[in-house]
Design a protein around this motif. Structure first.
Motif, short mmCIF file in Angstrom:
data_model
loop_
_atom_site.label_atom_id
_atom_site.label_comp_id
_atom_site.label_asym_id
_atom_site.label_seq_id
_atom_site.Cartn_x
_atom_site.Cartn_y
_atom_site.Cartn_z
N TYR A 233 0.64 -1.59 0.14
CA TYR A 233 0.28 -0.08 0.02
C TYR A 233 0.80 1.48 -0.11
CZ TYR A 233 -3.50 3.31 1.16
OH TYR A 233 -4.52 4.44 1.57
N LEU A 234 2.15 1.12 0.92
CA LEU A 234 3.13 2.21 1.08
C LEU A 234 3.55 2.84 -0.44
CD1 LEU A 234 4.31 4.56 2.68
CD2 LEU A 234 5.82 2.82 3.16
N PHE A 235 4.27 1.68 -1.43
CA PHE A 235 4.65 1.54 -2.40
C PHE A 235 3.51 2.12 -3.62
CE2 PHE A 235 6.26 0.28 -6.37
CZ PHE A 235 8.02 0.62 -6.48
N THR A 236 2.32 1.72 -2.92
CA THR A 236 1.12 2.22 -4.11
C THR A 236 1.43 3.82 -3.81
OG1 THR A 236 0.65 0.37 -4.91
CG2 THR A 236 -1.00 2.29 -5.48
N VAL A 237 0.87 4.25 -2.37
CA VAL A 237 0.96 5.62 -2.66
C VAL A 237 2.17 6.57 -2.68
CG1 VAL A 237 0.69 7.43 -1.06
CG2 VAL A 237 -0.23 5.18 -0.40
N CYS A 238 3.31 5.66 -2.96
CA CYS A 238 4.41 6.44 -3.05
C CYS A 238 4.91 6.51 -4.52
CB CYS A 238 5.81 5.78 -2.64
SG CYS A 238 6.16 6.15 -0.86
N LYS A 239 4.30 5.65 -5.02
CA LYS A 239 4.34 6.23 -6.97
C LYS A 239 3.47 6.93 -7.20
CE LYS A 239 3.91 2.00 -9.03
NZ LYS A 239 3.02 0.24 -9.44
N ASN A 240 2.43 6.98 -7.28
CA ASN A 240 1.11 7.65 -7.12
C ASN A 240 1.89 8.81 -6.72
OD1 ASN A 240 -0.35 5.78 -8.18
ND2 ASN A 240 -1.91 5.70 -6.14
N LEU A 241 1.88 9.25 -6.19
CA LEU A 241 2.62 10.42 -5.29
C LEU A 241 3.67 10.86 -7.02
CD1 LEU A 241 2.61 10.69 -1.50
CD2 LEU A 241 0.71 12.35 -2.79
N TRP A 242 4.75 10.41 -7.13
CA TRP A 242 5.95 10.68 -8.22
C TRP A 242 5.21 10.62 -9.41
CZ3 TRP A 242 10.07 12.74 -7.59
CH2 TRP A 242 10.45 13.22 -9.06
N ARG A 243 4.62 9.79 -9.43
CA ARG A 243 3.78 9.82 -11.22
C ARG A 243 3.00 11.58 -11.19
NH1 ARG A 243 1.90 4.08 -11.52
NH2 ARG A 243 4.16 3.07 -12.64
N ARG A 244 2.28 12.37 -9.74
CA ARG A 244 1.39 13.34 -9.37
C ARG A 244 2.62 14.36 -9.51
NH1 ARG A 244 -2.91 14.32 -9.72
NH2 ARG A 244 -3.36 12.53 -8.81
N GLU A 245 4.01 13.76 -8.91
CA GLU A 245 5.09 15.32 -8.99
C GLU A 245 5.42 15.71 -10.48
OE1 GLU A 245 7.29 17.35 -7.57
OE2 GLU A 245 5.99 15.88 -5.91
N LEU A 246 6.06 14.29 -10.98
CA LEU A 246 6.02 14.24 -12.28
C LEU A 246 4.97 15.27 -13.88
CD1 LEU A 246 7.98 9.90 -13.10
CD2 LEU A 246 9.29 13.14 -12.89
#
Length: 186
Positions: free
Chosen positions: A72-85
């Motif tokens: 779950y944490l990894f998915t949240v991090c991936k989503n935040l990074w994609r949003r950041e990009l």
């Protein structure tokens, strides 16, 4: 360990548990961010924001994680990074380039995206085991030929048809959920 253990530790700011979360999860997030146009500092920032976002959300509304806390944490991090990009979208006006960014809007969209992911995973667990297995392989970009080898299906055409029917069934189940309309694109 139950996943609400980690959620409660975030809310209570339990340093020992939070350090173990960092130790076990930050390396994976760093690897992902570095492979996707980021640096070490970006990864650490995204990781910290993800923990903060999860903690704040759990404090406001108790929720259940249907996967492991680490996933779950990894998915949240991936989503935040994609949003950041994607957050620094550029708009051209009268030959000037203007960067558009609104942090409050960005955080709201991240929360909606997280809730969409949770709804998707919840409904994926509702469909038949066969459909779930087929779709998980499909979403993991497994070739139809490989799916034929792993399953009892006779050909790639049959697998394609099964993927289509399973995706349709999953879509119907998701759309039938009362939360669906509130999580659609803004």
């Amino acid at each position: 360990m139950r996943d609400d253990f980690f959620l409660n530790a975030l809310v209570k700011e339990d340093k020992k548990v939070i350090l173990s979360i960092y130790k076990n999860n930050l390396p994976k997030v760093k690897k992902f961010v570095l492979q996707n146009k980021g640096n070490k500092e970006d990864a650490e920032d995204v990781f910290q924001r993800a923990l903060l976002q999860i903690g704040v959300r759990y404090r406001r509304e108790k929720f259940c994680i249907t996967t492991s806390f680490d996933a779950y944490l990894f998915t949240v991090c991936k989503n935040l990074w994609r949003r950041e990009l994607n957050k620094y979208k550029k708009e051209v006006t009268n030959n000037d380039v203007v960067e558009l960014y609104n942090e409050e809007n960005d955080n709201s969209l991240a929360l909606i995206e997280q809730k969409r992911q949770e709804l998707f995973m919840e409904k994926l667990n509702v469909i038949s085991d066969n459909c779930r297995e087929i779709l998980l392989m499909f979403f993991a970009k497994t070739s139809y030929a490989e799916i034929v080898q792993v399953t009892n299906y006779s050909s790639e055409v049959v697998v394609r048809q099964r993927v289509f029917k399973c995706k349709k069934k999953l879509t119907e189940i998701i759309k039938a959920d009362k939360r669906y309309n509130s999580l659609r694109e803004i």
